[in-house]
Design an enzyme around this catalytic site. Structure first.
Site, PDB file in Angstrom:
ATOM      1  N   LEU A 177       0.825  -1.212   0.000  1.00  0.00           N
ATOM      2  CA  LEU A 177       0.000   0.000   0.000  1.00  0.00           C
ATOM      3  C   LEU A 177       0.862   1.266   0.000  1.00  0.00           C
ATOM      4  O   LEU A 177       0.494   2.270  -0.619  1.00  0.00           O
ATOM      5  CB  LEU A 177      -0.922  -0.002   1.233  1.00  0.00           C
ATOM      6  CG  LEU A 177      -1.805  -1.265   1.399  1.00  0.00           C
ATOM      7  CD1 LEU A 177      -2.722  -1.129   2.613  1.00  0.00           C
ATOM      8  CD2 LEU A 177      -2.623  -1.534   0.136  1.00  0.00           C
ATOM      9  N   TYR A 208      -2.225  -7.312  16.975  1.00  0.00           N
ATOM     10  CA  TYR A 208      -2.445  -6.522  15.760  1.00  0.00           C
ATOM     11  C   TYR A 208      -3.656  -5.594  15.935  1.00  0.00           C
ATOM     12  O   TYR A 208      -3.597  -4.400  15.620  1.00  0.00           O
ATOM     13  CB  TYR A 208      -2.643  -7.470  14.575  1.00  0.00           C
ATOM     14  CG  TYR A 208      -2.743  -6.793  13.232  1.00  0.00           C
ATOM     15  CD1 TYR A 208      -1.638  -6.177  12.652  1.00  0.00           C
ATOM     16  CD2 TYR A 208      -3.958  -6.752  12.537  1.00  0.00           C
ATOM     17  CE1 TYR A 208      -1.730  -5.552  11.414  1.00  0.00           C
ATOM     18  CE2 TYR A 208      -4.051  -6.134  11.303  1.00  0.00           C
ATOM     19  CZ  TYR A 208      -2.946  -5.531  10.746  1.00  0.00           C
ATOM     20  OH  TYR A 208      -3.037  -4.912   9.518  1.00  0.00           O
ATOM     21  N   PHE A 236      -6.455  -6.663   1.460  1.00  0.00           N
ATOM     22  CA  PHE A 236      -5.786  -6.140   0.267  1.00  0.00           C
ATOM     23  C   PHE A 236      -4.737  -7.116  -0.241  1.00  0.00           C
ATOM     24  O   PHE A 236      -4.026  -7.740   0.544  1.00  0.00           O
ATOM     25  CB  PHE A 236      -5.157  -4.766   0.583  1.00  0.00           C
ATOM     26  CG  PHE A 236      -6.164  -3.647   0.492  1.00  0.00           C
ATOM     27  CD1 PHE A 236      -7.275  -3.630   1.318  1.00  0.00           C
ATOM     28  CD2 PHE A 236      -6.034  -2.646  -0.454  1.00  0.00           C
ATOM     29  CE1 PHE A 236      -8.238  -2.628   1.206  1.00  0.00           C
ATOM     30  CE2 PHE A 236      -6.982  -1.638  -0.577  1.00  0.00           C
ATOM     31  CZ  PHE A 236      -8.084  -1.629   0.253  1.00  0.00           C
TER      32      PHE A 236
HETATM   33  P1  NAD Z   1       3.582  -4.927   3.083  1.00  0.00           P
HETATM   34  O1  NAD Z   1       4.206  -5.989   3.918  1.00  0.00           O
HETATM   35  O2  NAD Z   1       3.507  -5.106   1.604  1.00  0.00           O
HETATM   36  O3  NAD Z   1       4.305  -3.524   3.364  1.00  0.00           O
HETATM   37  C1  NAD Z   1       4.665  -3.117   4.661  1.00  0.00           C
HETATM   38  C2  NAD Z   1       5.986  -2.388   4.581  1.00  0.00           C
HETATM   39  O4  NAD Z   1       6.331  -1.952   5.894  1.00  0.00           O
HETATM   40  C3  NAD Z   1       7.148  -3.281   4.093  1.00  0.00           C
HETATM   41  O5  NAD Z   1       7.847  -2.658   3.040  1.00  0.00           O
HETATM   42  C4  NAD Z   1       8.005  -3.450   5.322  1.00  0.00           C
HETATM   43  O6  NAD Z   1       9.392  -3.582   5.037  1.00  0.00           O
HETATM   44  C5  NAD Z   1       7.713  -2.155   6.071  1.00  0.00           C
HETATM   45  N1  NAD Z   1       8.057  -2.286   7.482  1.00  0.00           N
HETATM   46  C6  NAD Z   1       7.752  -3.301   8.343  1.00  0.00           C
HETATM   47  N2  NAD Z   1       8.288  -3.086   9.537  1.00  0.00           N
HETATM   48  C7  NAD Z   1       8.942  -1.892   9.457  1.00  0.00           C
HETATM   49  C8  NAD Z   1       9.704  -1.135  10.376  1.00  0.00           C
HETATM   50  N3  NAD Z   1       9.901  -1.549  11.641  1.00  0.00           N
HETATM   51  N4  NAD Z   1      10.239   0.030   9.954  1.00  0.00           N
HETATM   52  C9  NAD Z   1      10.069   0.467   8.685  1.00  0.00           C
HETATM   53  N5  NAD Z   1       9.348  -0.219   7.760  1.00  0.00           N
HETATM   54  C10 NAD Z   1       8.798  -1.377   8.150  1.00  0.00           C
HETATM   55  O7  NAD Z   1       2.138  -4.729   3.699  1.00  0.00           O
HETATM   56  P2  NAD Z   1       0.873  -3.869   3.199  1.00  0.00           P
HETATM   57  O8  NAD Z   1      -0.223  -4.838   2.982  1.00  0.00           O
HETATM   58  O9  NAD Z   1       1.237  -2.887   2.163  1.00  0.00           O
HETATM   59  O10 NAD Z   1       0.548  -3.125   4.565  1.00  0.00           O
HETATM   60  C11 NAD Z   1       0.644  -1.725   4.716  1.00  0.00           C
HETATM   61  C12 NAD Z   1      -0.133  -1.331   5.948  1.00  0.00           C
HETATM   62  O11 NAD Z   1      -1.519  -1.639   5.750  1.00  0.00           O
HETATM   63  C13 NAD Z   1       0.286  -2.075   7.221  1.00  0.00           C
HETATM   64  O12 NAD Z   1       0.269  -1.175   8.307  1.00  0.00           O
HETATM   65  C14 NAD Z   1      -0.804  -3.120   7.390  1.00  0.00           C
HETATM   66  O13 NAD Z   1      -0.974  -3.498   8.734  1.00  0.00           O
HETATM   67  C15 NAD Z   1      -2.001  -2.372   6.836  1.00  0.00           C
HETATM   68  N6  NAD Z   1      -3.095  -3.244   6.387  1.00  0.00           N
HETATM   69  C16 NAD Z   1      -2.904  -4.145   5.371  1.00  0.00           C
HETATM   70  C17 NAD Z   1      -3.972  -4.946   4.981  1.00  0.00           C
HETATM   71  C18 NAD Z   1      -3.847  -5.974   3.878  1.00  0.00           C
HETATM   72  O14 NAD Z   1      -4.786  -6.752   3.691  1.00  0.00           O
HETATM   73  N7  NAD Z   1      -2.771  -6.025   3.140  1.00  0.00           N
HETATM   74  C19 NAD Z   1      -5.197  -4.843   5.639  1.00  0.00           C
HETATM   75  C20 NAD Z   1      -5.335  -3.928   6.659  1.00  0.00           C
HETATM   76  C21 NAD Z   1      -4.286  -3.118   7.032  1.00  0.00           C
END
Ligand code: NAD
Length: 253
Positions: free
Chosen positions: A17, A159, A192
Site C-alpha cells: 500500500l 495486531y 488487500f
Molecule cells: P507490506 O508488507 O507489503 O508492506 C509493509 C511495509 O512496511 C514493508 O515494506 C516493510 O518492510 C515495512 N516495514 C515493516 N516493519 C517496518 C519497520 N519496523 N520500519 C520500517 N518499515 C517497516 O504490507 P501492506 O499490505 O502494504 O501493509 C501496509 C499497511 O496496511 C500495514 O500497516 C498493514 O498493517 C495495513 N493493512 C494491510 C492490509 C492488507 O490486507 N494487506 C489490511 C489492513 C491493514
C-alpha cells in the site's frame, strides 16, 4: 491541497500500500521520500519510482528523525505523510506451548502503533513550521489502521490493539494540529492483495476475496492510493477513520 510540487514522506513505502501510494503521489506531481527498513527492497523500490530512499526502522526515534531530516534536505519539509509501515504476525494469547511471548506482543505495538506515532510526531513538527497554503492548510497526515481495529480475529490481539491505537489517536492529533492547519486522517483497509497477504496460501486468499460483499475481490494498492489522493485534496476530511473494505466484517476466525 494541490499535490503537485509538494514533498511527501511514506513509511512502509517499499512495498504494498505504501509503494502504491508513492506511485500515485509521484504521478500527481509530488516529490516522494520512502522510509522503510534498510536493504535492497527499499533501494530497488526507490530506484523504480524515482523516489528518495530514507532507511529507518519506524520504531526507532533517532532513525526516523534522521530519515525525515534527509527527506527534508532533499525536498523541503513534507506537507504529506502517509504511514503504511506495519507487520501482522498472528498468535493466540495462549497457544499450544503456553502463553504468547510478551516480546511478540510488544514488537507489534512497537512497529504498528509507536512506529506510526514516531513518524507523525517528527513529520508534524516540520509541517507546523511551514507557510500556510490556501485555507490556511499546512499539511496532511494519513495513517493506516485496519478493519482489525474494530473486528479483530482470534490470534489478532496484538495486531488489533495496535491498529485500534492508530484509529484512536486520529482525533486527538487532528484536534491538536487543527489550529495550525494540519489534518490527520486514518484509512482502515479490509483485505488487500499485497505482499503481506501473499504470504498466505492461495486457497486462503481466494476464500478471503470471496468473503468481501461488494466488490467481491481483494482490494488493490491502487484502491488505497486513490483514497490517499482524495484525502490530500479534500480539506474537509479531518479527524476520522475511513473503512476501505467492500463492506467486509471479519468473523472470529
Ligand atoms: P507490506 O508488507 O507489503 O508492506 C509493509 C511495509 O512496511 C514493508 O515494506 C516493510 O518492510 C515495512 N516495514 C515493516 N516493519 C517496518 C519497520 N519496523 N520500519 C520500517 N518499515 C517497516 O504490507 P501492506 O499490505 O502494504 O501493509 C501496509 C499497511 O496496511 C500495514 O500497516 C498493514 O498493517 C495495513 N493493512 C494491510 C492490509 C492488507 O490486507 N494487506 C489490511 C489492513 C491493514
Amino acid at each position: 491541497m494541490d499535490i503537485a510540487g509538494q514533498a511527501a514522506v511514506i513509511t512502509g513505502g517499499a512495498s504494498g500500500l505504501g509503494y502504491g501510494s508513492a506511485k500515485a503521489l509521484i504521478a500527481a506531481g509530488a516529490k516522494v521520500a520512502l522510509i522503510d527498513l534498510p536493504g535492497a527492497k527499499l533501494d530497488d523500490a526507490a530506484a523504480s519510482l524515482g523516489a528518495l530512499a530514507c532507511p529507518a526502522d519506524v520504531s526507532d526515534a533517532a532513525a526516523v528523525e534522521s530519515a525525515i531530516a534527509k527527506a527534508a534536505a532533499a525536498h523541503g519539509p513534507a506537507r504529506i505523510l502517509v504511514g503504511c509501515a506495519g507487520i501482522a504476525p498472528a498468535a493466540r494469547a495462549v497457544g499450544r506451548d503456553g502463553p504468547m511471548a510478551l516480546d511478540a506482543f510488544s514488537k507489534v505495538i512497537s512497529v504498528n502503533l509507536i512506529g506510526t506515532f514516531n513518524a507523525v510526531r517528527v513529520a508534524a513538527a516540520g509541517m507546523l513550521a511551514l507557510e500556510p497554503l490556501a485555507e490556511g492548510e499546512r499539511g496532511v497526515i494519513i495513517t493506516t489502521a485496519s478493519v482489525a481495529a474494530f473486528e479483530g480475529q482470534i490470534g489478532q490481539a496484538a495486531y488489533a490493539a495496535s491498529k485500534g491505537g492508530v484509529a484512536a489517536m486520529t482525533l486527538p492529533l487532528a484536534r491538536e494540529f487543527a489550529p495550525k492547519g494540519v489534518r490527520v486522517m486514518t484509512i482502515a483497509p479490509g483485505i488487500f492483495g499485497t505482499p503481506m497477504l501473499a504470504a498466505m496460501p492461495p486457497a486462503v486468499q481466494e476464500s478471503l476475496a470471496a468473503s468481501v460483499p461488494f466488490p467481491s475481490r481483494l482490494g488493490t494498492a491502487e484502491d488505497y492510493a486513490e483514497l490517499v489522493l482524495t484525502i490530500c485534496r479534500q480539506t474537509m476530511l479531518n479527524g476520522s477513520t475511513i473503512r476501505l473494505d467492500g463492506a467486509i466484517r471479519m468473523n472470529a476466525k
